[in-house]
Design an enzyme around this catalytic site. Structure first.
Site, short mmCIF file in Angstrom:
data_model
loop_
_atom_site.label_atom_id
_atom_site.label_comp_id
_atom_site.label_asym_id
_atom_site.label_seq_id
_atom_site.Cartn_x
_atom_site.Cartn_y
_atom_site.Cartn_z
CB SER A 158 -0.89 0.01 1.25
OG SER A 158 -1.51 1.27 1.42
CE1 TYR A 184 -2.74 -1.63 5.82
CE2 TYR A 184 -2.28 0.62 5.09
CZ TYR A 184 -2.73 -0.67 4.83
OH TYR A 184 -3.17 -1.00 3.57
#
Length: 311
Positions: A158, A184
């Site tokens: 990501s 994350y």
């Protein structure tokens, strides 16, 4: 080393990417394939004639998806297997049952910005699920990948990796305050570094690994963020699930990626290396493709898994 470019882009769908590709007789595994991008990636791979295994936590949901894939593609060779990436025991139970060469492994499953949680081993949940579980899975399946002779590992990362490098002295937030987005980001950086080092280590086996940013897509991944991810992506940059799975399918199937590994892709094309947050969904941080960081992460991951087995 030339940059990989293709005629495909932001609006391309997984089905369009896979058109004309024949993977009959090949085997593929897609993690997190009971919904969202994983399900659509598995559908596109099944459409190429590949034997596809959906590796999922929720077997009932996986079975429903498998039936839908068979109905839409006509491919009868779509299977479902139990896999919880946050549980080393589940990964260890999955891999011995694998039979035959493995052509494509899509490390797709993940969690995003979840509340502070830790596994039994004391690993931060996002690092454990997004990276360590996939690391354990891929290394355990190494022989099957090597047996194919031209295998590919696809790693869903990501742009969130630009939020944080791997913080070597505190990957589990034992000392710094937990932040769901930093955790994350760290896990997504680890995904890219895995692709870099796997390609280097497994070059003699003709195994390549590439990482990607699928785009901003509304799926179950956003369940901890109100269903809208970071909330900072303009509406015109939001993709459909079919578009979001396109880059994964490209890395798994396209002739453009023959023998290519250790790269990072966005919108079906390799993206540039950046030294500052780009403010867009493109760009890969230099620390995420640094070979020294990649080797260090591999060693750290092996050490964590070894200690977990001996405890």
């Amino acid at each position: 080393m030339s940059t990989i470019t293709t005629p495909l882009g932001f609006s391309s769908t997984a089905t369009e990417v896979a058109e004309g590709i024949d993977l009959a007789g090949r085997q593929a595994v897609v993690t997190g394939a009971s919904s969202g991008l994983g399900a659509e990636t598995a559908r596109a791979l099944a459409g190429t004639g590949a034997s596809v295994t959906l590796a999922v936590r929720d077997m009932a949901a996986g079975e429903r998806v498998a039936k839908g894939i068979t109905a839409s593609t006509g491919n009868q060779d779509v299977r479902v297997a139990q896999l919880d990436l946050a549980d080393p025991g589940s990964v260890a139970a999955f891999t011995p049952s694998w039979q035959g060469p493995l052509h494509v492994l899509v490390n797709n499953a993940g969690v995003m910005a979840c509340p502070e949680q830790y596994t039994e081993q004391g690993w931060e949940q996002q690092f454990a699920t997004n990276h360590l579980g996939h690391f354990a899975l891929a290394t355990a399946l190494h022989d099957a990948l090597a047996a194919d002779g031209n295998a590919r590992v696809v790693v869903v990362s990501s742009t969130g990796h630009q939020q944080s490098p791997v913080v070597w002295d505190d990957v589990n937030f034992a000392f710094r305050p937990y932040d769901p987005w930093l955790a994350y980001g760290q896990s997504k950086t680890a995904n890219v570094l895995f692709a870099v080092e796997a390609t280097r280590r497994w070059a003699e086996d003709n195994i390549t690994a590439n990482a990607l940013m699928p785009g901003a897509i509304y799926t179950n991944l956003q369940r901890h963020t109100g269903g809208r991810g970071s909330g900072r992506v303009p509406a015109e940059l939001i993709k459909s699930i079919e578009q979001g799975a396109a880059t994964s399918v490209l890395l798994a199937t396209s002739p453009h990626l023959e023998g290519v590994g250790g790269r990072y892709f966005v919108d079906c094309n390799e993206t540039e290396v950046v030294d500052r947050r780009s403010g867009t969904l493109h760009g890969v941080a230099r620390y995420a493709v640094d070979p020294d960081n990649a080797r260090r992460l591999w060693d750290l991951s092996q050490d964590l898994l070894t200690r977990a087995k001996s405890s």
